[in-house]
Design a protein around this motif. Structure first.
Motif, PDB file in Angstrom:
ATOM      1  N   GLU A  40       0.830  -1.208   0.000  1.00 27.28           N
ATOM      2  CA  GLU A  40       0.000   0.000   0.000  1.00 27.28           C
ATOM      3  C   GLU A  40       0.869   1.265   0.000  1.00 27.28           C
ATOM      4  O   GLU A  40       0.591   2.231  -0.734  1.00 27.28           O
ATOM      5  CB  GLU A  40      -0.933  -0.016   1.204  1.00 27.28           C
ATOM      6  CG  GLU A  40      -1.904   1.161   1.234  1.00 27.28           C
ATOM      7  CD  GLU A  40      -2.842   1.091   2.416  1.00 27.28           C
ATOM      8  OE1 GLU A  40      -2.531   0.354   3.363  1.00 27.28           O
ATOM      9  OE2 GLU A  40      -3.880   1.766   2.392  1.00 27.28           O
ATOM     10  N   THR A  80       2.319   1.740  -3.367  1.00 30.64           N
ATOM     11  CA  THR A  80       1.302   2.193  -4.325  1.00 30.64           C
ATOM     12  C   THR A  80       1.059   3.689  -4.190  1.00 30.64           C
ATOM     13  O   THR A  80       0.920   4.424  -5.194  1.00 30.64           O
ATOM     14  CB  THR A  80      -0.001   1.417  -4.110  1.00 30.64           C
ATOM     15  OG1 THR A  80       0.265   0.013  -4.214  1.00 30.64           O
ATOM     16  CG2 THR A  80      -1.046   1.793  -5.140  1.00 30.64           C
ATOM     17  N   LEU A 140      -3.602   2.485 -10.392  1.00 31.33           N
ATOM     18  CA  LEU A 140      -3.085   2.362  -9.024  1.00 31.33           C
ATOM     19  C   LEU A 140      -4.179   2.610  -7.998  1.00 31.33           C
ATOM     20  O   LEU A 140      -4.191   2.011  -6.922  1.00 31.33           O
ATOM     21  CB  LEU A 140      -1.932   3.335  -8.827  1.00 31.33           C
ATOM     22  CG  LEU A 140      -0.658   3.030  -9.631  1.00 31.33           C
ATOM     23  CD1 LEU A 140       0.341   4.169  -9.520  1.00 31.33           C
ATOM     24  CD2 LEU A 140      -0.038   1.720  -9.170  1.00 31.33           C
ATOM     25  N   THR A 189      -5.999  -0.507  -7.535  1.00 33.12           N
ATOM     26  CA  THR A 189      -5.257  -1.414  -6.640  1.00 33.12           C
ATOM     27  C   THR A 189      -5.480  -1.041  -5.187  1.00 33.12           C
ATOM     28  O   THR A 189      -5.680  -1.902  -4.316  1.00 33.12           O
ATOM     29  CB  THR A 189      -3.772  -1.367  -6.973  1.00 33.12           C
ATOM     30  OG1 THR A 189      -3.575  -1.763  -8.338  1.00 33.12           O
ATOM     31  CG2 THR A 189      -2.969  -2.288  -6.065  1.00 33.12           C
TER      32      THR A 189
END
Length: 781
Positions: free
Chosen positions: A734, A737, A756, A759
Motif C-alpha cells: 500500500e 502504491t 493504481l 489497486t
C-alpha cells in the motif's frame, strides 16, 4: 396384629403401576451368601438384634427405638427369619402405603419413623426388600450411610477413580444409589457383584418407565475391577444381551413366527451361506424379504405349498400383494423385495449344479418375470430425478442455512458465557434481549450442572444445551458440506483421522482427512480445505475440553448392531459422566432446529436438510466447478460412476455447456476406456493444484481446472484469501502504491493513476475481510 397390606399396590413415584416389577416383589430374595454381612443377625432374636444394632450402627436412640418397634411388629408374622416375616407382612408389595398403615396401627408414632427405622434394618442387612420397594420408597440418608457400614474401603476406592471425580454430583449420587440397591437386594458385598446383577436391576428400572441412571455405576465397576471382564459400557453390555444384537440366521428366521416347514429350513441355510458377503443391515433386509414378505405371504395364499415351485396363479397373487403394504399404501421398496427373491431363486439354481445333493431338490422356476425387473430401471430414473430436484431446491438455500448455523453458534456461546458470569436472579443481556439467571431450587446433588435462564416471557432456557446444540449443528453442517462424507463416516472420525502429507517436490503440508471403511468398505483420503481444517480443529478442542487428550468413547453402529472399540472420537459429547458419540437422532434434531431457525421454506412447506443432502450438494458443486467425474467418485468412495452421476444435479442452463466441455475433453485427452480408476499422473495434477495455491499474501482459492483470470494480480483478485500474518507485506504494498501514485500525478500519467487507485481499492477490500485497520480508503477512479 397389623393385617397384611394389599399385594396389588405397586406404584411408581409418578403414580403409574409397575407391572414389570411385580415378579420381583412377589418372590423371596436370592440366597444370601454364607459370609455375607448381617448373616449372624438374620435368625437372631429381638433383644440380640437390638443390642447388635446399638453397638454397630452408632444410630440415634430414636432411630434404634423405631427399628425395635418394627422388629416387634414383624414378630407377629410367620417365618423363620426376618426376611420371611417381612414378606408375610405384605409391606414389600405396598411401598407407598405400608408406612402409613403401620402408623395407623400404632406401630410407630409417625409414618416417617417407620421408613427411618426400616432404613437402619436394611443397613444392618436384616432385610432385603425388592427392587420395586426400594425404587418407590424415599430415604433421606440410606444411600449415604449404607456404604459407610458396608465395604467402606471399597467405596472409598471407587470415589477416588478419575471417572467418579469427573462426574457431576447428580450422576455420582445415582451411581452410588444403584450399587447400594443391588447390594441390598442380592446381599453381596461390592466386590462380589457381577454384571448380571446390575443388568437385572437396570432392566427392572427400564421396565418401570424410568430413565436409566446406571451407566456411570457400570463404568465405575469396570474401572474398579469387579466388572473387568465385561463390556466397557452399560449400553454395549445391554446390547450384547438384548434384541439389539446381531442374530444368527436361525434366530433371525425364528423372529418371524413361521410354522415349521422344510422351506423355512432352506431359508436358514441360504441366509447362513450368503452372510459372509453382506453387511448385517443388508443381510437382515434380505431375511425379511424372504421370510416375511415372500414365504409368509405364499403360505397365506396357499397354505399347502410344499416347495419353491409356485403356480402361475399363486405367483401372480403374491406379486399383486407385494405392491401394497399391510396398511394398503403403495410399497416404496417393491423392487428391492423383487430383486432379493429373484437372487434367492437364481442362487439356489446355480448352487444346485455345484452341490446337487444339498440344493437340487429346491431348484425351481423364478416367479419374478423379466418385465418385473425391467420396471426397476424406470424406478431408478424416477428416484434419481427426485434426488436431483431436491438438490436443485436446496442449493440456493444452503448459504442461508450456513449463515444461520454460524450465527446461532456465536449467539448461544455468548449467552452461556454471560450467564456463567452472572449470579442467580441477576439480568443477562445479549443482543438487546434481557434474560434472568435462574438456578435450580434444590442445590447440591440435585443440580444437573446446567445453566438456566428465564426469557422475557417467563419461560426457562437451558443455556448449556443451547450452546451445545448450536456448536454441533454448525460443526456438522460445515464438515458435511466441505467433505462430502456420509454421516456415519463423520461420526466415526477420531483424532487419528486427521492426517497430513508433505510432497518432496514442494515441501508444502497438505492436510488430509482419513475416512475409514464404511458403507462400501473402501477407505480414502480427502484433501481438506482450510475451512474444513478450522472446523475440525474447533471440534477437536471441544472434544478434548480441559483434559490432556480426547476422552475415549464407544460408538454403537445401529446398522451392524455392534459396539466399536473405545476411541478418541471427535464428534462426541459429555452425557453425565460418560463420553458418547453423537447419535443419528441428535444429528437430525439439530439440523431440523437450524433449518427451522433459518425459516427455510419451499412455498408453504418447511424444508429441513438431511445429512445425505450435503453429500449431494458437495458432489454437484465439485463436478460443476470442473472436477472430473471419476475423481469425484474416488473422493466420495463410490464404486460405480453411475452412482456419482446420479448425485450431481446440473441446472438446465448449464447442461449444454457442460456436455460440450465433456465431449471435447474426452476426444482430446482420453481413449475409449472411460470407466477406469484415477491414474497416478491425474492424482499428481490434482494435488499440484492445491500446492500452487500458496502465494505471497495468503492462499488462492481458484477452482480446480480454471485459469487465473486476473493474470496473477493477486491483490486485486477476489479468489485471494489474505493471511493475517501477511498484513505487514500488505502495508508495504500500500505504501509503495501511494508513492507510485504521487510519481504518476507529477508526470501526468493519468492512466497509471487510475490503475493504481483501483489497486488501493482492492487493498482496502482485503483489509475489510480481516477487519484490519486502515488509514486511507481509496475508491476506483
Amino acid at each position: 396384629m397389623l393385617a397384611p397390606i394389599g399385594a396389588d399396590e405397586r406404584y411408581s413415584p409418578f403414580g403409574r403401576v409397575l407391572p414389570m416389577l411385580a415378579y420381583d416383589a412377589g418372590h423371596p430374595p436370592p440366597a444370601r451368601p454364607v459370609d455375607g454381612p448381617g448373616t449372624d443377625l438374620v435368625r437372631a432374636g429381638l433383644d440380640e438384634v437390638t443390642t447388635a444394632l446399638e453397638a454397630r450402627s452408632g444410630a440415634r436412640a430414636s432411630t434404634l427405638r423405631w427399628s425395635r418397634q418394627l422388629l416387634a411388629w414383624l414378630l407377629a408374622y410367620p417365618g423363620e427369619d426376618w426376611e420371611q416375616r417381612w414378606l408375610a407382612s405384605g409391606a414389600d408389595k405396598a411401598p407407598r402405603s405400608w408406612a402409613a398403615a403401620a402408623h395407623a396401627a400404632g406401630v410407630v408414632a409417625v409414618a416417617g419413623n417407620a421408613v427411618t427405622g426400616c432404613g437402619l434394618l436394611i443397613q444392618a442387612r436384616l432385610l432385603r426388600p425388592s427392587y420395586s420397594w426400594l425404587l418407590n420408597t424415599h430415604f433421606a440418608v440410606l444411600f449415604d450411610r449404607f456404604p459407610q457400614a458396608n465395604d467402606p474401603h471399597e467405596f472409598a476406592r471407587l470415589r477416588e477413580l478419575p471417572l467418579y471425580r469427573r462426574a457431576g454430583e447428580k450422576a455420582r449420587h445415582d451411581a452410588i444409589a444403584a450399587l447400594v440397591r443391588v447390594m441390598i437386594r442380592t446381599g453381596k458385598r461390592l466386590p462380589q457383584l457381577t454384571g448380571d446383577d446390575l443388568l437385572g436391576y437396570a432392566d427392572l428400572v427400564k421396565a418401570s418407565g424410568r430413565h436409566r441412571r446406571e451407566h456411570l455405576a457400570w463404568e465405575l465397576m469396570v474401572e474398579l475391577g469387579p466388572f473387568a471382564g465385561e463390556p466397557p459400557t452399560l449400553r454395549s453390555a445391554w446390547t450384547a444381551k438384548s434384541s439389539s444384537r446381531q442374530y444368527t440366521a436361525h434366530a433371525l428366521i425364528g423372529r418371524y413366527d413361521l410354522p415349521p416347514h422344510p422351506v423355512v429350513d432352506l431359508l436358514t441355510d441360504y441366509l447362513t451361506e450368503i452372510r459372509p458377503r453382506l453387511d448385517y443391515g443388508t443381510w437382515t433386509h434380505v431375511a425379511r424379504s424372504l421370510g416375511v414378505v415372500f414365504w409368509r405371504t405364499i403360505l397365506e395364499i396357499n397354505p399347502g405349498q410344499q416347495d419353491l415351485r409356485l403356480t402361475a396363479e399363486v405367483a401372480a397373487q403374491w406379486r399383486e400383494r407385494l405392491m401394497t403394504t399391510t396398511q394398503g399404501l403403495p410399497r416404496s421398496d417393491y423392487h428391492a423385495h423383487l430383486i432379493n427373491v429373484r437372487a434367492f431363486y437364481r442362487d439356489v439354481s446355480q448352487w444346485a449344479l455345484a452341490d446337487p445333493a444339498r440344493w437340487a431338490r429346491w431348484a425351481a422356476p423364478c416367479p419374478i418375470r423379466r418385465i418385473d425387473v425391467q420396471t426397476l430401471r424406470k424406478a431408478k430414473r424416477q428416484r434419481t430425478a427426485r434426488m436431483q430436484e431436491r438438490t436443485r431446491t436446496l442449493t440456493p438455500l444452503l448459504p442461508q442455512l450456513v449463515e444461520t448455523a454460524a450465527r446461532r453458534r456465536d449467539w448461544s456461546g455468548r449467552l452461556l458465557t454471560a450467564a456463567l458470569a452472572t449470579p442467580h436472579g441477576e439480568p443477562v443481556t445479549v443482543d438487546g434481549v434481557t434474560y434472568v439467571r435462574h438456578d435450580p431450587p434444590k442445590p447440591g446433588r440435585w443440580n444437573r450442572d446446567r445453566i438456566w435462564l428465564r426469557d422475557p416471557d417467563g419461560g426457562l432456557l437451558d443455556a448449556t444445551r443451547l450452546e451445545a446444540d448450536g456448536f454441533w449443528a454448525w460443526a456438522l453442517i460445515e464438515t458435511l458440506r466441505h467433505s462430502g462424507a456420509r454421516i456415519e463416516e463423520v461420526l466415526e472420525l477420531t483424532q487419528l483421522s486427521l492426517r497430513h502429507h508433505t510432497p518432496a517436490t514442494t515441501g508444502t503440508l497438505v492436510p488430509l482427512l482419513h475416512i475409514t471403511p464404511s458403507k462400501a468398505d473402501r477407505e480414502r483420503l480427502i484433501p481438506m480445505s482450510p475451512e474444513l481444517v478450522q472446523v475440525l480443529l474447533a471440534v477437536q478442542r471441544r472434544a478434548r475440553g480441559d483434559a490432556d487428550a480426547i476422552p475415549l468413547a464407544v460408538r454403537y453402529d445401529p446398522a451392524e448392531k455392534t459396539h466399536g472399540p473405545a476411541l478418541p472420537h471427535l464428534f462426541a459429547r459429555r452425557v453425565g459422566a460418560r463420553q458418547e458419540v453423537l447419535s443419528a437422532h441428535y444429528v437430525r434434531t439439530v439440523l431440523i432446529a437450524t433449518a427451522d431457525a433459518a425459516g427455510l421454506r419451499d412455498g408453504d412447506a418447511p424444508i429441513a436438510f438431511t445429512p445425505h443432502d450435503f453429500r449431494r450438494l458437495f458432489t454437484t458443486e465439485a463436478v460443476g466447478a470442473g472436477l472430473p467425474l471419476h475423481i469425484a467418485a474416488a473422493l466420495l468412495g463410490h464404486l460405480d460412476l453411475d452412482t456419482t452421476r446420479g448425485y450431481t444435479a446440473v441446472f438446465p442452463d448449464e447442461v449444454i455447456t457442460r456436455h460440450q466441455q465433456f465431449i471435447t475433453h474426452r476426444r482430446t485427452l482420453r481413449d475409449a476406456a472411460e470407466y477406469r480408476d484415477v491414474t497416478a499422473d491425474e492424482w499428481a495434477e490434482f494435488e499440484k493444484h492445491f500446492q500452487l495455491r500458496r502465494v505471497a499474501l495468503g492462499d488462492c482459492f481458484r477452482p480446480y481446472g480454471s485459469p487465473c483470470v486476473h493474470e496473477h494480480a493477486c491483490v486485486r483478485c477476489p479468489q485471494l484469501r489474505l493471511d493475517p500474518a501477511q498484513i505487514p507485506l500488505l502495508d508495504s504494498i500500500e505504501a509503495n502504491t501511494h508513492a507510485r501514485i504521487r510519481e504518476a500525478k507529477g508526470k501526468q500519467w493519468l492512466g497509471e493513476v487510475a490503475a493504481l487507485r483501483e489497486t488501493l481499492y482492492h487493498i482496502g477490500r482485503k483489509r475489510d475481510q480481516l477487519g484490519a485497520p486502515t488509514t486511507r480508503r481509496q475508491t476506483p477512479g
